[in-house]
Design an enzyme around this catalytic site. Structure first.
Site, PDB file in Angstrom:
ATOM      1  N   GLU A   1     -37.871  45.186  14.193  1.00 40.36           N
ATOM      2  CA  GLU A   1     -36.611  44.472  14.462  1.00 40.36           C
ATOM      3  C   GLU A   1     -35.906  45.051  15.687  1.00 40.36           C
ATOM      4  O   GLU A   1     -35.360  44.318  16.514  1.00 40.36           O
ATOM      5  CB  GLU A   1     -35.685  44.576  13.240  1.00 40.36           C
ATOM      6  CG  GLU A   1     -34.343  43.907  13.492  1.00 40.36           C
ATOM      7  CD  GLU A   1     -33.431  43.921  12.276  1.00 40.36           C
ATOM      8  OE1 GLU A   1     -33.939  43.951  11.146  1.00 40.36           O
ATOM      9  OE2 GLU A   1     -32.210  43.908  12.486  1.00 40.36           O
TER      10      GLU A   1
ATOM     11  N   SER B   1     -31.658  48.651  10.953  1.00 34.85           N
ATOM     12  CA  SER B   1     -32.979  48.476  10.335  1.00 34.85           C
ATOM     13  C   SER B   1     -34.065  48.442  11.402  1.00 34.85           C
ATOM     14  O   SER B   1     -33.941  47.729  12.396  1.00 34.85           O
ATOM     15  CB  SER B   1     -33.027  47.170   9.547  1.00 34.85           C
ATOM     16  OG  SER B   1     -32.093  47.224   8.506  1.00 34.85           O
TER      17      SER B   1
HETATM   18  C1  LIG Z   1     -25.556  51.648  11.457  1.00 34.56           C
HETATM   19  C2  LIG Z   1     -26.076  50.281  11.804  1.00 34.56           C
HETATM   20  C3  LIG Z   1     -26.063  49.272  10.857  1.00 34.56           C
HETATM   21  C4  LIG Z   1     -26.552  48.003  11.166  1.00 34.56           C
HETATM   22  N1  LIG Z   1     -26.535  47.046  10.203  1.00 34.56           N
HETATM   23  C5  LIG Z   1     -27.010  45.819  10.492  1.00 34.56           C
HETATM   24  C6  LIG Z   1     -27.003  44.790   9.497  1.00 34.56           C
HETATM   25  O1  LIG Z   1     -26.558  44.972   8.375  1.00 34.56           O
HETATM   26  N2  LIG Z   1     -27.495  43.573   9.837  1.00 34.56           N
HETATM   27  C7  LIG Z   1     -27.991  43.314  11.084  1.00 34.56           C
HETATM   28  O2  LIG Z   1     -28.412  42.179  11.347  1.00 34.56           O
HETATM   29  N3  LIG Z   1     -28.019  44.269  12.041  1.00 34.56           N
HETATM   30  C8  LIG Z   1     -27.539  45.502  11.779  1.00 34.56           C
HETATM   31  N4  LIG Z   1     -27.566  46.475  12.744  1.00 34.56           N
HETATM   32  C9  LIG Z   1     -28.178  46.193  14.052  1.00 34.56           C
HETATM   33  C10 LIG Z   1     -27.195  45.711  15.130  1.00 34.56           C
HETATM   34  O3  LIG Z   1     -25.912  46.251  14.944  1.00 34.56           O
HETATM   35  C11 LIG Z   1     -27.078  44.199  15.176  1.00 34.56           C
HETATM   36  O4  LIG Z   1     -28.353  43.623  15.291  1.00 34.56           O
HETATM   37  C12 LIG Z   1     -26.201  43.744  16.352  1.00 34.56           C
HETATM   38  O5  LIG Z   1     -25.934  42.383  16.169  1.00 34.56           O
HETATM   39  C13 LIG Z   1     -26.840  43.955  17.720  1.00 34.56           C
HETATM   40  O6  LIG Z   1     -25.883  43.609  18.708  1.00 34.56           O
HETATM   41  P1  LIG Z   1     -25.697  44.461  20.040  1.00 34.56           P
HETATM   42  O7  LIG Z   1     -24.623  43.835  20.825  1.00 34.56           O
HETATM   43  O8  LIG Z   1     -25.540  45.895  19.741  1.00 34.56           O
HETATM   44  O9  LIG Z   1     -27.094  44.199  20.747  1.00 34.56           O
HETATM   45  P2  LIG Z   1     -27.865  45.198  21.720  1.00 34.56           P
HETATM   46  O10 LIG Z   1     -28.424  46.316  20.917  1.00 34.56           O
HETATM   47  O11 LIG Z   1     -27.042  45.541  22.885  1.00 34.56           O
HETATM   48  O12 LIG Z   1     -29.055  44.261  22.188  1.00 34.56           O
HETATM   49  C14 LIG Z   1     -30.051  43.844  21.285  1.00 34.56           C
HETATM   50  C15 LIG Z   1     -30.848  42.729  21.972  1.00 34.56           C
HETATM   51  O13 LIG Z   1     -29.973  41.622  22.156  1.00 34.56           O
HETATM   52  C16 LIG Z   1     -29.964  41.230  23.520  1.00 34.56           C
HETATM   53  N5  LIG Z   1     -28.607  40.769  23.816  1.00 34.56           N
HETATM   54  C17 LIG Z   1     -27.449  41.429  23.627  1.00 34.56           C
HETATM   55  N6  LIG Z   1     -26.414  40.658  23.999  1.00 34.56           N
HETATM   56  C18 LIG Z   1     -26.933  39.499  24.444  1.00 34.56           C
HETATM   57  C19 LIG Z   1     -26.384  38.295  24.974  1.00 34.56           C
HETATM   58  N7  LIG Z   1     -25.072  38.129  25.128  1.00 34.56           N
HETATM   59  N8  LIG Z   1     -27.228  37.290  25.327  1.00 34.56           N
HETATM   60  C20 LIG Z   1     -28.571  37.433  25.186  1.00 34.56           C
HETATM   61  N9  LIG Z   1     -29.148  38.546  24.707  1.00 34.56           N
HETATM   62  C21 LIG Z   1     -28.335  39.559  24.331  1.00 34.56           C
HETATM   63  C22 LIG Z   1     -30.346  42.476  24.309  1.00 34.56           C
HETATM   64  O14 LIG Z   1     -30.910  42.133  25.559  1.00 34.56           O
HETATM   65  C23 LIG Z   1     -31.346  43.123  23.360  1.00 34.56           C
HETATM   66  O15 LIG Z   1     -32.631  42.597  23.559  1.00 34.56           O
HETATM   67  C24 LIG Z   1     -27.068  47.749  12.456  1.00 34.56           C
HETATM   68  C25 LIG Z   1     -27.070  48.764  13.425  1.00 34.56           C
HETATM   69  C26 LIG Z   1     -26.587  50.023  13.103  1.00 34.56           C
HETATM   70  C27 LIG Z   1     -26.607  51.089  14.157  1.00 34.56           C
END
Ligand SMILES: Cc1cc2nc3c(=O)[nH]c(=O)nc-3n(C[C@H](O)[C@H](O)[C@H](O)COP(=O)(O)OP(=O)(O)OC[C@H]3O[C@@H](n4cnc5c(N)ncnc54)[C@H](O)[C@@H]3O)c2cc1C
EC number: 1.3.1.98
Length: 320
Positions: free
Chosen positions: A316, A224
């Site tokens: 977001e 999103s």
């Molecule tokens: C197809 C698809 C569907 C999705 N559906 C949802 C959904 O239903 N609900 C939802 O909430 N999200 C959804 N997302 C978004 C995403 O998957 C989530 O928000 C996920 O939790 C992000 O985690 P990440 O490890 O990929 O973070 P990243 O993308 O790697 O990082 C995001 C942010 O978090 C910070 N970060 C990462 N790890 C840490 C850590 N250990 N400590 C401190 N900061 C950190 C990074 O610095 C960055 O600022 C979706 C994404 C996609 C592509």
């Protein structure tokens, strides 16, 4: 030519890389080069690498699964640390997972142990750390719901500390970790309830199937784009023109996808980036999208939604 700082750092960190293409580490498949790049497999090495970055005045960025990120086409002129700490422990109803454990792994662990409370996360990419950072949520449930405590690294003091769920100050898609970039989530403890494994499996599959039908999963995206807005619309003209608003008012949340659709941006494309026809709150990369294309779409949606609904959309996706 490799610079002196790189050569010096490399002596302490043989696995340090230079000039790594970040698009390969994001689900959006967008992003330029990281000047330095390091994969941290342990908390000890994470502390070591941050200490060295601080000594050399190199800005750092922590990367989880890269699934909620838009990285600039110019990349990042600092050190990107991909957190790959991946241990976990299950003790009766309690699960402790490192920040680098994928949400899909966490969902599987919960399922294998006949525990409930995490099936809503099935199909969400990314890491547990990233989910806590942004209080990931779906189907009315949130990562913070069954959380007990979080262990984190304070980048300023380089000390490992613990906070309770309450101290994490979770709100809609927000937490202290999002507000304070000096706090890196290291691990999380969840307290879950026993359930029926067949029912849990059924819920997991239902959520995955829902995503397959309702999300544009065949194109790269970062989930999103905008946070749904917690508000009520009282303008009579708007309520008459958009009758669905009454229902959203009763819930207290207006979905961003609805707003984007109603301002006519569903399917709108700039360069290689496009508001999905399947779910308007997703921007998809149709092939060669640039970060600039995505940013232009974000700006356009904010402007139109403000003009028509007087709502300020909050982005977001995290932008680097
Ligand atoms: C197809 C698809 C569907 C999705 N559906 C949802 C959904 O239903 N609900 C939802 O909430 N999200 C959804 N997302 C978004 C995403 O998957 C989530 O928000 C996920 O939790 C992000 O985690 P990440 O490890 O990929 O973070 P990243 O993308 O790697 O990082 C995001 C942010 O978090 C910070 N970060 C990462 N790890 C840490 C850590 N250990 N400590 C401190 N900061 C950190 C990074 O610095 C960055 O600022 C979706 C994404 C996609 C592509």
């Amino acid at each position: 030519m490799k610079d002196d700082i790189y050569n010096n750092l490399k002596l302490d960190l043989p696995e340090l890389k230079e000039g790594v293409l970040l698009k390969d580490y994001t689900t959006f498949k967008i992003g330029g080069l990281a000047k330095y790049f390091f994969i941290a497999h342990s908390k000890e090495i994470l502390i070591k690498v941050i200490k060295l970055a601080k000594t050399n005045k190199i800005p750092i960025f922590v990367l989880g699964g890269g699934s909620n990120l838009l990285i600039s086409d110019k990349g990042f002129k600092g050190l990107v640390i991909k957190l790959k700490v991946k241990s976990y422990k299950v003790n009766k109803n309690k699960i402790v997972v490192d920040a680098g454990v994928g949400l899909s792994k966490l969902v599987n662990l919960v399922l294998e142990n006949s525990l409930t409370g995490m099936d809503w996360a099935a199909g969400i990419p990314g890491s547990t750390g990233g989910a806590i950072y942004g209080n990931a949520q779906a189907f009315g449930e949130k990562i913070s719901d069954n959380l007990m405590e979080v262990e984190y690294l304070d980048v300023k003091s380089l000390k490992i500390k613990k906070v309770s769920k309450k101290q994490c100050k979770f709100t809609l898609k927000n937490s202290i970790f999002k507000k304070n970039k000096n706090l890196i989530v290291l691990s999380a403890t969840f307290d879950l309830k026993k359930g029926n494994i067949n029912e849990i499996r059924k819920n997991v599959l239902e959520h995955i199937n829902y995503r397959k039908k309702n999300h544009p999963i065949n194109f790269p995206s970062a989930g999103s784009v905008f946070v749904n807005t917690e508000t009520k619309i009282t303008n009579k003209k708007l309520l008459a023109k958009f009758p669905e608003l009454k229902y959203f008012n009763s819930k207290g949340v207006i979905p961003s996808g609805y707003l984007i659709e109603k301002v006519g941006l569903s399917g709108k494309q700039i360069g290689g980036a496009k508001f999905s026809d399947v779910h308007a709150n997703f921007i998809v990369n149709t092939g060669n999208a640039k970060a600039q294309d995505v940013l232009k779409l974000i700006k356009l949606a904010k402007k139109k939604v403000k003009k028509i609904f007087n709502i300020n959309l909050e982005t977001e996706i995290q932008i680097l």
